[in-house]
Design a protein around this motif. Structure first.
Motif, PDB file in Angstrom:
ATOM      1  N   PHE A  68      48.934  45.356  48.681  1.00 16.26           N
ATOM      2  CA  PHE A  68      49.153  44.092  47.733  1.00 16.26           C
ATOM      3  C   PHE A  68      49.019  44.930  46.451  1.00 16.26           C
ATOM      4  N   PHE A  69      49.958  44.808  45.664  1.00 17.60           N
ATOM      5  CA  PHE A  69      49.942  45.618  44.267  1.00 17.60           C
ATOM      6  C   PHE A  69      49.829  44.603  43.232  1.00 17.60           C
ATOM      7  N   LYS A  70      48.847  44.418  42.583  1.00 13.03           N
ATOM      8  CA  LYS A  70      48.741  43.299  41.476  1.00 13.03           C
ATOM      9  C   LYS A  70      48.755  43.969  40.010  1.00 13.03           C
ATOM     10  N   PRO A  71      50.009  43.565  39.325  1.00 17.77           N
ATOM     11  CA  PRO A  71      49.993  44.336  37.809  1.00 17.77           C
ATOM     12  C   PRO A  71      48.926  43.820  36.903  1.00 17.77           C
ATOM     13  N   PHE A  72      48.670  44.710  36.128  1.00 13.66           N
ATOM     14  CA  PHE A  72      47.548  44.170  34.858  1.00 13.66           C
ATOM     15  C   PHE A  72      48.265  43.325  34.176  1.00 13.66           C
ATOM     16  N   GLN A  73      47.360  42.195  34.117  1.00 16.57           N
ATOM     17  CA  GLN A  73      47.965  41.020  32.930  1.00 16.57           C
ATOM     18  C   GLN A  73      47.787  41.578  31.444  1.00 16.57           C
ATOM     19  N   HIS A  74      48.364  40.854  30.710  1.00 15.78           N
ATOM     20  CA  HIS A  74      48.399  41.179  29.301  1.00 15.78           C
ATOM     21  C   HIS A  74      46.755  41.072  28.993  1.00 15.78           C
ATOM     22  N   ASP A  75      46.469  41.310  27.559  1.00 14.32           N
ATOM     23  CA  ASP A  75      45.264  41.333  27.183  1.00 14.32           C
ATOM     24  C   ASP A  75      44.072  42.260  27.890  1.00 14.32           C
ATOM     25  N   PHE A  76      43.074  41.658  27.964  1.00 17.16           N
ATOM     26  CA  PHE A  76      42.073  42.255  28.643  1.00 17.16           C
ATOM     27  C   PHE A  76      41.784  41.967  30.051  1.00 17.16           C
ATOM     28  N   ARG A  77      42.696  41.082  30.544  1.00 15.62           N
ATOM     29  CA  ARG A  77      42.406  40.306  31.802  1.00 15.62           C
ATOM     30  C   ARG A  77      42.572  41.461  33.045  1.00 15.62           C
ATOM     31  N   GLY A  78      43.752  42.289  33.085  1.00 16.55           N
ATOM     32  CA  GLY A  78      43.945  43.223  33.951  1.00 16.55           C
ATOM     33  C   GLY A  78      42.963  44.110  34.197  1.00 16.55           C
TER      34      GLY A  78
END
Lengths: 305, 305
Positions: free
Chosen positions: A37-47
């Motif tokens: 399962f590939f979860k993209p880095f979310q914007h700002d610090f969250r990823g």
């Protein structure tokens, strides 16, 4: 910085029930069809923060082995083509927890009466607070983010719209937890709770797993899991269910979504724990009432086939 | 409407550590010196609501007997002369829980990371939220409202100012819980935790009582206790302490302050429960660390006398 991965065709997951979706050209998680399962880095610090959680936790020996089993296994971080066509982006690569289920029935529930936490911006605080008060988070200690149920009478999945689910009051949330373990979720107004004892009950069922997690949250001061979810799912394919028993349904609990985790600093995660206890009580209530219906001869899946 | 009571001289309680005080001509609770505590109805709905709680709860057979013991016994409602000279006012008449203690050491802790609750006014919500974020309520799940400790080295009580106590951060709150069971609370910066095992530990100690309450809060859906407190106290008179043991110190937990209780409507009080679990963990940590110091020969009360 991260290895670039491009040998496999990735696609949007078939059984995602909440969160950002990769469908219709948006940015969302992808699966490789072989258990990842590939979860993209979310914007700002969250990823970055979520990646940090998985990296630290996966090698954290202070959390016992049986607790590690309640989190998706972490593989690594890879740069792959993002689902929205915006180019290559780092993705956290995790275990695809439902990859070997034929007809998973799934529910994603955000735990805690509070999704904000100290030191967030006033803007984020206000946004969270509005949602926590509008949903069941404040009264119930958790809110359902989404679910899909395989309905045996209709032979199809039922997945109510996100907006409908987010608008549930306490009684509607309770009803969804009953439908989740019913064979007649879609058509009937009174769920039969046919699978309650196999899915929620038993020595390997959802309740037993939640109680193990509860015991850990009573003492663990490593992490505060803000805005994290309990994902619960089971095998709802008829061929498997006909065998009966809690081994066949393979009910599982996984904790997911750690973009907002913070360090515990010696304090237990009382917000998560309180919500988890309320979640547990709801399931105990269903088991108790479905035990009573069993005794009085209510329909159970398999009768009449 | 309520019986008028005027045969006894009432006075301000000697050992009150938090809440409105009857001293200096203000409105506050009174005691009769014979084991009864008179709590005046607060303005708006709050006095009525608290009276309603005690009336309902004291005759509620759904709560087990041992749980009733964790609440001050309820006598009745009586109209007596208010402490601020404003004339006669209804008072809830309760058990004065510390009336037969010679030198009670007392702490009042408001439980829950959230003191507001659904359906309150925006004004009340904002007021509570400000306090919850400024104090340890949000990070720790509870905040100390006040305490007084008998210091054996100084032979006097130490009762820090309310404003100081309300300004405690998490580490300062932890320290206060250590000082609470120390013989050198006032003078020394490192509390000796001399009474930790007798007060917090043992089969009748504070921890054992809190664990009984926790078990009840995991299932009870009768009440949500918003802005309620755990009052804990023990006998800190030297003559009694010299005997040693947890029977001598008579450590007790009582739940108090129900002006903001609401009905549970089938949901557990996850906010109170989460805070209670954090409170319990803090006490377990102190017991664990004081066990270790015992083994290495740290000072204990009574040595050298």
């Amino acid at each position: 910085m991260y290895p670039v991965f491009c040998s496999k065709k990735l696609k949007a997951p078939e059984h995602q029930v909440a969160g950002h979706s990769a469908k219709e050209g948006r940015l969302g998680p992808l699966v490789d069809g072989e258990g990842r399962f590939f979860k993209p880095f979310q914007h700002d610090f969250r990823g970055e923060n979520e990646a940090r959680f998985y990296k630290f936790f996966s090698s954290n020996k202070k959390a016992p082995d049986h607790i590690h089993g309640y989190f998706p296994a972490y593989h690594d971080i890879q740069v792959v083509e993002a689902s929205n066509g915006s180019g290559k982006l780092p993705h956290v690569v995790l275990e695809d927890v439902v990859s070997d289920y034929l007809r998973p029935t799934i529910m994603d529930t955000k735990i805690g009466s509070r999704t904000w936490y100290p030191d967030v911006s006033e803007r984020y605080f206000n946004k969270c607070m509005r949602k926590d008060r509008r949903t069941t988070s404040v009264p119930l200690g958790f809110r359902i983010s989404g679910f899909k149920i395989f309905d045996h009478q209709e032979s199809s999945y039922w997945m109510p719209d996100k907006k409908v689910v987010h608008g549930y009051n306490v009684d509607e949330a309770r009803l969804a937890f009953r439908k989740f373990v019913s064979s007649n979720s879609l058509a009937d107004s009174i769920p039969d709770c046919a699978f309650a004892s196999d899915v929620y009950g038993g020595s390997n069922g959802i309740l037993a797993q939640l109680l193990e997690l509860k015991a850990w949250f009573e003492t663990q001061t490593l992490y505060h899991l803000n805005s994290s979810s309990v994902l619960m799912f089971y095998e709802n394919d008829e061929s498997v269910l006909m065998k009966g028993g809690d081994d066949a349904v393979r009910a599982q609990v996984k904790l997911i979504d750690f973009a907002h985790f913070v360090d515990g600093n010696g304090v237990i995660d009382h917000n998560f724990l309180g919500g988890l206890c309320s979640f547990i009580k709801l399931i105990q209530d269903i088991l108790e009432s479905s035990d009573k219906s069993d005794e009085t001869g209510t329909y159970r899946f398999g009768n009449g086939h």
